[in-house]
Motif scaffolding. Structure first.
Motif, PDB file in Angstrom:
ATOM      1  N   ASP A  93       0.336  -1.425   0.095  1.00 37.56           N
ATOM      2  CA  ASP A  93       0.282   0.117  -0.104  1.00 37.56           C
ATOM      3  C   ASP A  93       0.628   1.062  -0.025  1.00 37.56           C
ATOM      4  OD1 ASP A  93      -1.931  -1.400   0.149  1.00 37.56           O
ATOM      5  OD2 ASP A  93      -2.372  -1.428   2.870  1.00 37.56           O
ATOM      6  N   ARG A  94       1.916   1.086   1.107  1.00 38.46           N
ATOM      7  CA  ARG A  94       2.692   2.420   0.343  1.00 38.46           C
ATOM      8  C   ARG A  94       3.806   2.821  -0.271  1.00 38.46           C
ATOM      9  NH1 ARG A  94       7.453   4.319   1.289  1.00 38.46           N
ATOM     10  NH2 ARG A  94       8.621   2.686   1.070  1.00 38.46           N
ATOM     11  N   ARG A  95       3.861   1.518  -1.050  1.00 37.18           N
ATOM     12  CA  ARG A  95       4.013   1.371  -2.516  1.00 37.18           C
ATOM     13  C   ARG A  95       3.398   2.559  -3.252  1.00 37.18           C
ATOM     14  NH1 ARG A  95       8.817  -2.105  -4.033  1.00 37.18           N
ATOM     15  NH2 ARG A  95       7.760  -2.643  -5.565  1.00 37.18           N
ATOM     16  N   VAL A  96       1.992   1.542  -3.523  1.00 36.28           N
ATOM     17  CA  VAL A  96       0.941   2.685  -4.231  1.00 36.28           C
ATOM     18  C   VAL A  96       1.037   3.839  -3.834  1.00 36.28           C
ATOM     19  CG1 VAL A  96      -1.214   2.063  -5.256  1.00 36.28           C
ATOM     20  CG2 VAL A  96       0.130   0.635  -4.523  1.00 36.28           C
ATOM     21  N   GLN A  97       1.136   4.083  -2.647  1.00 36.42           N
ATOM     22  CA  GLN A  97       0.854   5.660  -2.260  1.00 36.42           C
ATOM     23  C   GLN A  97       2.044   6.210  -2.991  1.00 36.42           C
ATOM     24  OE1 GLN A  97      -1.755   7.330  -0.801  1.00 36.42           O
ATOM     25  NE2 GLN A  97      -2.361   5.673  -1.559  1.00 36.42           N
ATOM     26  N   VAL A  98       2.811   6.034  -3.343  1.00 37.24           N
ATOM     27  CA  VAL A  98       4.275   6.754  -3.077  1.00 37.24           C
ATOM     28  C   VAL A  98       3.965   7.158  -4.888  1.00 37.24           C
ATOM     29  CG1 VAL A  98       6.679   6.348  -3.722  1.00 37.24           C
ATOM     30  CG2 VAL A  98       6.116   5.935  -1.556  1.00 37.24           C
ATOM     31  N   LEU A  99       3.604   6.086  -5.688  1.00 37.79           N
ATOM     32  CA  LEU A  99       3.364   5.540  -6.898  1.00 37.79           C
ATOM     33  C   LEU A  99       2.532   6.665  -7.654  1.00 37.79           C
ATOM     34  CD1 LEU A  99       4.998   4.422  -8.881  1.00 37.79           C
ATOM     35  CD2 LEU A  99       2.905   2.652  -9.410  1.00 37.79           C
ATOM     36  N   ARG A 100       1.576   7.349  -6.664  1.00 37.69           N
ATOM     37  CA  ARG A 100       0.370   7.530  -7.078  1.00 37.69           C
ATOM     38  C   ARG A 100       0.823   9.229  -7.295  1.00 37.69           C
ATOM     39  NH1 ARG A 100      -5.101   6.843  -6.893  1.00 37.69           N
ATOM     40  NH2 ARG A 100      -5.047   4.816  -6.689  1.00 37.69           N
ATOM     41  N   LYS A 101       1.345   9.429  -5.757  1.00 40.16           N
ATOM     42  CA  LYS A 101       1.608  10.810  -5.637  1.00 40.16           C
ATOM     43  C   LYS A 101       2.851  11.638  -6.631  1.00 40.16           C
ATOM     44  CE  LYS A 101       0.943  10.896  -0.439  1.00 40.16           C
ATOM     45  NZ  LYS A 101       1.792  10.522   1.026  1.00 40.16           N
ATOM     46  N   ALA A 102       3.359  10.114  -6.370  1.00 38.17           N
ATOM     47  CA  ALA A 102       4.827  10.454  -8.077  1.00 38.17           C
ATOM     48  C   ALA A 102       3.787  10.992  -8.811  1.00 38.17           C
ATOM     49  CB  ALA A 102       5.552   9.742  -7.791  1.00 38.17           C
ATOM     50  N   LEU A 103       2.850  10.063  -9.428  1.00 39.81           N
ATOM     51  CA  LEU A 103       2.101  10.174 -11.148  1.00 39.81           C
ATOM     52  C   LEU A 103       1.673  11.317 -10.332  1.00 39.81           C
ATOM     53  CD1 LEU A 103       1.249   9.052 -13.483  1.00 39.81           C
ATOM     54  CD2 LEU A 103      -0.349   8.001 -11.878  1.00 39.81           C
ATOM     55  N   ALA A 104       0.829  11.804  -9.708  1.00 41.97           N
ATOM     56  CA  ALA A 104       0.296  13.075  -9.448  1.00 41.97           C
ATOM     57  C   ALA A 104       0.786  14.258  -9.747  1.00 41.97           C
ATOM     58  CB  ALA A 104      -0.282  13.105  -8.122  1.00 41.97           C
ATOM     59  N   ALA A 105       2.211  14.140  -8.918  1.00 37.63           N
ATOM     60  CA  ALA A 105       2.913  15.405  -9.445  1.00 37.63           C
ATOM     61  C   ALA A 105       3.674  15.561 -10.998  1.00 37.63           C
ATOM     62  CB  ALA A 105       4.259  15.231  -7.972  1.00 37.63           C
ATOM     63  N   LEU A 106       3.243  14.274 -11.295  1.00 33.64           N
ATOM     64  CA  LEU A 106       4.775  14.571 -13.181  1.00 33.64           C
ATOM     65  C   LEU A 106       4.459  15.783 -13.277  1.00 33.64           C
ATOM     66  CD1 LEU A 106       4.741  10.997 -14.451  1.00 33.64           C
ATOM     67  CD2 LEU A 106       6.541  12.548 -13.289  1.00 33.64           C
ATOM     68  N   PRO A 107       4.176  16.268 -14.264  1.00 29.96           N
ATOM     69  CA  PRO A 107       3.852  17.506 -16.197  1.00 29.96           C
ATOM     70  C   PRO A 107       2.962  16.886 -16.044  1.00 29.96           C
ATOM     71  CG  PRO A 107       6.046  17.345 -15.770  1.00 29.96           C
ATOM     72  CD  PRO A 107       6.106  16.527 -15.214  1.00 29.96           C
ATOM     73  N   GLU A 108       2.339  17.557 -16.772  1.00 28.97           N
ATOM     74  CA  GLU A 108       0.776  16.712 -17.118  1.00 28.97           C
ATOM     75  C   GLU A 108       0.440  15.723 -18.455  1.00 28.97           C
ATOM     76  OE1 GLU A 108      -0.790  18.502 -20.099  1.00 28.97           O
ATOM     77  OE2 GLU A 108      -2.743  16.895 -20.040  1.00 28.97           O
ATOM     78  N   HIS A 109       1.934  16.513 -19.147  1.00 24.84           N
ATOM     79  CA  HIS A 109       2.190  15.633 -20.718  1.00 24.84           C
ATOM     80  C   HIS A 109       2.547  14.705 -20.303  1.00 24.84           C
ATOM     81  CE1 HIS A 109       5.502  18.003 -19.997  1.00 24.84           C
ATOM     82  NE2 HIS A 109       6.424  16.866 -20.390  1.00 24.84           N
ATOM     83  N   HIS A 110       3.604  14.270 -19.213  1.00 25.02           N
ATOM     84  CA  HIS A 110       3.883  12.693 -18.788  1.00 25.02           C
ATOM     85  C   HIS A 110       2.419  11.218 -18.343  1.00 25.02           C
ATOM     86  CE1 HIS A 110       7.797  13.471 -20.153  1.00 25.02           C
ATOM     87  NE2 HIS A 110       8.674  14.341 -18.949  1.00 25.02           N
ATOM     88  N   ARG A 111       2.288  12.380 -17.576  1.00 24.09           N
ATOM     89  CA  ARG A 111       1.588  12.047 -16.337  1.00 24.09           C
ATOM     90  C   ARG A 111      -0.171  11.570 -17.552  1.00 24.09           C
ATOM     91  NH1 ARG A 111      -0.150  15.584 -13.706  1.00 24.09           N
ATOM     92  NH2 ARG A 111      -2.400  16.235 -14.072  1.00 24.09           N
ATOM     93  N   MET A 112      -0.609  11.840 -18.706  1.00 29.36           N
ATOM     94  CA  MET A 112      -1.613  11.552 -19.808  1.00 29.36           C
ATOM     95  C   MET A 112      -0.791  10.212 -20.698  1.00 29.36           C
ATOM     96  SD  MET A 112      -2.743  13.987 -22.737  1.00 29.36           S
ATOM     97  CE  MET A 112      -3.491  15.521 -21.678  1.00 29.36           C
TER      98      MET A 112
END
Lengths: 206, 249
Positions: free
Chosen positions: A137-156
């Motif tokens: 769960d912690r890893r998923v949370q880290v990944l979710r936060k990292a994904l949310a913090a990515l620039p919009e074009h990378h996240r897309m």
């Protein structure tokens, strides 16, 4: 007997044809609103999942989905049959997400984060080992936060390719670029995500 | 580990390779401990990303969408094919090009160097020598920098103007020309009209009106023909006896 089988096949084929996206779009263009509602029912979860990954607030994602379908209905006459309807729809919602990202800063309310974390504590894990579950769960949370913090074009790119698992030609069509260009964008986005996640994973290793 | 291998590992972990390529990359990674660890890391990342697909259930309803569409209008918006954002740069370019074309075709303002000239020599065939009024000075026109309006001729003084008395006199006596008036006022025994009294502008007026001028018996009149002499280019003049002229034609 063979004639009846052939007729049955024809009937199934015509029914399938009637329920295809293209035929529903055609009917909606002619003013059949029920056809458009069928399209909405069919694809709303796809659009919602994408929108939620791009703007991780449920109400924002729902607003985006509704706005995307309204725009799709208003611009049905511009839709060309060369592209899949879902590709066109995702392109609309991607543009909306980009607009929203430009207009407003990321709004992560504390209550929602806390609620999500509280929910994760109560969820059942994949394994019977509770420590492993917590770690996952912690890893998923880290990944979710990292994904949310990515620039919009990378996240897309990550959302389209690795979460929604869209094919490269479809991504290229959505973005209006070549397949090679789409691959390159996805590679850059993955590297950007890896760079953000790597410190936390290394910490976990050590 | 070089960048190329890193790229291959990413593609392998995220499923962007076919079976043959994947096998060769796995073999290469098996010989390199760092590459193997990186590959495991990428594969874990991919698995975690798939977990992110789970999203909370939405509260989307067809009724809400229908309400929204009814608010905005149920029929699709009519397209306006002639208006497009692509037309804006085209229109702007056309405007700029048109502006420059008009600027280039605009005729340049010609600046006359003289607006009046002194006539020093009489035209051949004329028996009088008109002199320009000494008070009338030729004014240079606009300056060399190219003013848009040609300058009006400037007079040296107010006295340089043609005497208004003459005009008044002509107007009072209903005479067509000051020259003719002068000719009529002269006594029959005198010679021809005084050329010094004529200036350039009055000579032009005389030319036009001399055909209808009243004449005395002793004094010949000069009729200046409208056509020019072929050889000299000057206007032809004919001396006629005043007895033969019918005034008022």
């Amino acid at each position: 007997m063979p004639t009846s089988i052939a007729l049955t096949h024809q009937g199934i084929a015509s029914r399938l044809d009637d329920s295809s996206d293209q035929s529903l779009v055609r009917r909606a263009r002619e003013g059949d609103y029920d056809a458009f509602e069928q399209l909405f029912e069919r694809h709303r979860m796809l659009v919602y999942r994408f929108a939620y990954q791009m703007v991780p607030r449920r109400d924002d994602a729902e607003d985006l989905v509704q706005e995307a379908f309204v725009r799709a209905y208003q611009n049905l006459h511009r839709y060309r049959d060369e592209a899949k309807f879902t590709t066109w729809l995702l392109r609309i919602v991607a543009n909306l997400c980009t607009d929203q990202a430009r207009m407003s800063t990321r709004r992560h309310t504390l209550e929602q984060q806390e609620a999500r974390e509280g929910l994760l504590w109560m969820t059942e894990g994949d394994t019977e080992n509770p420590i492993e579950n917590l770690e996952a769960d912690r890893r998923v949370q880290v990944l979710r936060k990292a994904l949310a913090a990515l620039p919009e074009h990378h996240r897309m790119m990550i959302v389209l390719r690795d979460l929604e698992e869209r094919e490269y030609p479809e991504i290229a069509q959505m973005l209006g670029c070549t397949v090679g260009g789409a691959k390159l964008r996805v590679l850059r986005a993955r590297r950007a995500l890896r760079d953000r996640v790597a410190p936390f994973l290394n910490e976990e290793k050590s | 580990m070089n960048g190329k291998l890193d790229k291959r590992l990413l593609e392998l972990a995220f499923g962007d390779m076919n079976a043959d390529e994947a096998e060769s990359v796995r073999k290469a990674a098996a010989n390199d401990a760092e590459a193997e660890a990186t590959l495991r890391q990428y594969e874990a990342m991919k698995m975690d990303l798939l977990k992110l697909r789970e999203v909370p259930a939405p509260q989307l309803s067809a009724e809400r969408l229908r309400d929204r569409i009814l608010t905005d209008g149920l029929r699709p918006k009519a397209s306006v094919p002639w208006f497009s954002r692509y037309w804006l740069p085209v229109a702007a370019s056309a405007f700029v090009v048109g502006f420059f074309v008009i600027q280039m075709k605009k005729p340049s303002v010609s600046v006359p160097s003289l607006v009046a000239a002194n006539i020093e020599k009489p035209a051949p065939g004329l028996d009088f020598v008109p002199k320009a009024d000494p008070g009338l000075k030729v004014a240079a026109a606009a300056d060399a920098s190219g003013a848009t309006k040609p300058a009006a001729p400037k007079l040296a003084s107010k006295t340089a103007r043609r005497p208004r008395v003459k005009h008044d006199w002509v107007a009072k006596n209903d005479m067509p020309s000051p020259t003719l008036a002068g000719a009529m006022m002269k006594s029959p025994g005198t010679a021809g009209p005084s050329t010094s009294a004529l200036n350039a502008s009055s000579a032009a007026a005389d030319t036009a009106m001399s055909a209808s001028a009243p004449a005395t018996e002793a004094e010949p009149l000069v009729l200046i023909q409208p056509d020019k002499d072929v050889d000299t280019g000057a206007q032809r003049a004919t001396e006629v006896n005043a007895n033969n002229v019918v005034i008022g034609g």
